[in-house]
Design a protein around this motif. Structure first.
Motif, short mmCIF file in Angstrom:
data_model
loop_
_atom_site.label_atom_id
_atom_site.label_comp_id
_atom_site.label_asym_id
_atom_site.label_seq_id
_atom_site.Cartn_x
_atom_site.Cartn_y
_atom_site.Cartn_z
N ASN A 170 -2.82 -2.15 -0.09
CA ASN A 170 -2.35 -1.62 1.19
C ASN A 170 -3.46 -1.66 2.24
O ASN A 170 -4.63 -1.55 1.92
CB ASN A 170 -1.85 -0.18 1.00
CG ASN A 170 -1.87 0.64 2.28
OD1 ASN A 170 -2.72 1.52 2.44
ND2 ASN A 170 -0.95 0.38 3.18
N ASP B 79 -3.77 -0.34 6.58
CA ASP B 79 -3.15 0.12 7.83
C ASP B 79 -4.21 0.12 8.93
O ASP B 79 -5.15 0.92 8.89
CB ASP B 79 -2.56 1.52 7.67
CG ASP B 79 -1.39 1.54 6.72
OD1 ASP B 79 -0.45 0.76 6.95
OD2 ASP B 79 -1.40 2.31 5.75
N SER C 85 -4.08 5.22 12.78
CA SER C 85 -3.14 4.12 12.66
C SER C 85 -1.86 4.42 13.42
O SER C 85 -1.47 5.58 13.59
CB SER C 85 -2.81 3.87 11.19
OG SER C 85 -2.07 4.96 10.65
N ALA D 221 -5.89 -4.98 14.55
CA ALA D 221 -5.50 -5.84 13.44
C ALA D 221 -5.67 -7.30 13.82
O ALA D 221 -5.89 -7.64 14.98
CB ALA D 221 -4.05 -5.55 13.05
N LEU E 278 1.74 -5.92 14.51
CA LEU E 278 2.44 -5.35 13.36
C LEU E 278 3.94 -5.54 13.50
O LEU E 278 4.49 -5.40 14.60
CB LEU E 278 2.12 -3.86 13.24
CG LEU E 278 0.64 -3.48 13.11
CD1 LEU E 278 0.51 -1.97 12.95
CD2 LEU E 278 -0.01 -4.20 11.94
N ASN F 234 6.32 -3.59 12.73
CA ASN F 234 6.97 -2.37 13.23
C ASN F 234 6.64 -2.07 14.69
O ASN F 234 7.28 -1.22 15.31
CB ASN F 234 6.59 -1.18 12.37
CG ASN F 234 7.20 -1.23 10.99
OD1 ASN F 234 8.06 -2.06 10.71
ND2 ASN F 234 6.78 -0.33 10.11
N TRP G 250 -7.66 1.30 4.05
CA TRP G 250 -7.02 0.54 2.98
C TRP G 250 -7.08 1.30 1.66
O TRP G 250 -7.84 2.25 1.50
CB TRP G 250 -7.63 -0.85 2.82
CG TRP G 250 -9.13 -0.90 2.79
CD1 TRP G 250 -9.97 -1.24 3.82
CD2 TRP G 250 -9.98 -0.57 1.68
NE1 TRP G 250 -11.27 -1.14 3.40
CE2 TRP G 250 -11.32 -0.75 2.10
CE3 TRP G 250 -9.74 -0.16 0.37
CZ2 TRP G 250 -12.41 -0.51 1.26
CZ3 TRP G 250 -10.82 0.08 -0.48
CH2 TRP G 250 -12.14 -0.11 -0.01
N GLU H 94 8.22 -3.36 -1.44
CA GLU H 94 8.43 -3.68 -0.03
C GLU H 94 9.32 -2.63 0.64
O GLU H 94 9.07 -2.20 1.77
CB GLU H 94 9.05 -5.07 0.11
CG GLU H 94 8.10 -6.20 -0.28
CD GLU H 94 8.75 -7.55 -0.19
OE1 GLU H 94 9.94 -7.62 0.19
OE2 GLU H 94 8.07 -8.56 -0.49
N GLY I 22 1.47 -0.63 5.56
CA GLY I 22 1.31 -2.08 5.54
C GLY I 22 0.99 -2.59 4.15
O GLY I 22 0.27 -1.95 3.38
#
Length: 337
Positions: free
Chosen positions: A135, A137, A221, A241, A245, A247, A266, A297, A306
């Motif tokens: 993961n 973010d 985040s 990033a 993203l 979203n 992370w 997912e 993420g």
């Protein structure tokens, strides 16, 4: 004995061995039962998964989901144990000092590449065995919906013109979101205190302070700030990033605004140093399957987290890069011990 019966009896053991081989079992088969079974005697008993952070938080929820999936694949119990304290030191130390036989693993977080720079511990990522990153973010730049800045360039211009007048929050001093603020400012050629940091107990209280007008910026985040963003009480100016993203498709990256800088929190599965290679291989293989499953997912998408996957070797290289990067920023920002 009739010849036909003798032939049938002679063929029977061969046929049986072929069936066992096809099922992945049988002493005569050298092939593993599945692509992940690289350590035949593992696991011999239940596995403990250490989480360095409190129950109910994001790291805990991701660890428990992975633990459930891993238990099904390994055919054993995976017990999640929260070992909190010391800003992550207690839990990460418990992972590092466990017996290296695969019966104890843990969910390491970005703080393992930061704690020793802060002088909180002598423990480093080198005392852990990387198994898989699951993961990531990235940090964001969130302000109140009525803030005067339309983008990060305008925010940084004001910070440069009036150093210290603008405040930011998102975590305690020296935490990952504080590091995101400092790194962004340094990349922009500004002093690390051009935007003054106000420590908080976490992203949630910092967000409440933001919408109340107590601070001007949150660098937590976007996932952690999405409630107020969706409610129209806050707006996101950028995400730190590599790319936008899913979203938040309308939120540009810092790179799109002229700053080549990224920062993220992370999480990854690790074990103590000297974990046997075949055990690492088996666990990493199972994690690969879990992370790329529809169930993971769906879980991560619902939570807003993420998904980033790196296998054991890639995660190891990533840890080294992260540690060097964090040290450089923390020294430049005056956050290193």
């Amino acid at each position: 004995m009739p010849l036909t019966r003798r032939l049938r009896l002679a063929v029977l053991p061969v046929a049986l061995s072929l069936v066992l081989a096809a099922c992945g079992g049988g002493a005569s088969s050298n092939a593993p039962a599945s692509p992940c079974d690289t350590a035949p005697d593992f696991p011999r008993r239940p596995i403990e998964m250490i989480v360095p952070w409190a129950a109910g938080g994001g790291t805990d929820s991701v660890a428990r989901f992975i633990g459930t999936q891993l238990a099904e694949r390994l055919g054993t119990q995976v017990n999640v144990v929260n070992r909190t304290g010391g800003g992550g030191v207690v839990g990460h130390s418990a992972i590092a000092t466990a017996r290296p036989d695969g019966t104890t693993i843990g969910m390491a977080t970005v703080e393992i590449t930061m704690m020793h720079w802060q002088g909180l511990t002598e423990l480093t990522y080198e005392q852990l065995t990387p198994i898989g990153l699951v993961n990531s973010d990235p940090a964001g730049v969130t302000v109140r919906s009525d803030a005067p800045w339309a983008d990060v360039k305008q925010l940084l211009a004001e910070a440069g013109a009036q150093p210290g007048a603008t405040t930011a929050s998102g975590t305690g001093r020296g935490g990952i979101w504080d590091l995101a603020r400092a790194g962004m400012l340094l990349e922009a050629g500004l002093p690390a205190d051009a935007i003054r940091w106000v420590p908080s107990e976490g992203a949630a209280p910092a967000l409440q302070e933001l919408v109340a007008g107590g601070v001007h910026v949150s660098t937590a985040s976007l996932v952690e700030n999405q409630t107020m963003i969706q409610a129209g009480r806050a707006k996101a100016l950028a995400v730190m990033a590599e790319e936008r993203l899913p979203n938040f498709p309308d939120v540009p990256t810092l790179r799109e605004q002229g700053l080549d800088f990224t920062m993220a929190a992370w999480r990854g599965i690790t074990g103590p140093a000297d974990l046997p290679e075949d055990v690492v291989g088996e666990l990493s293989c199972h994690l690969d399957a879990i992370v790329h499953s529809p169930a993971y997912e769906e879980f991560m998408g619902t939570a807003g987290f993420g998904i980033v996957w790196r296998n054991a070797q890639e995660f190891g290289a990533y840890l080294a890069e992260q540690d060097a990067e964090k040290g450089e920023i923390m020294r430049a920002a005056g956050l290193a011990a």
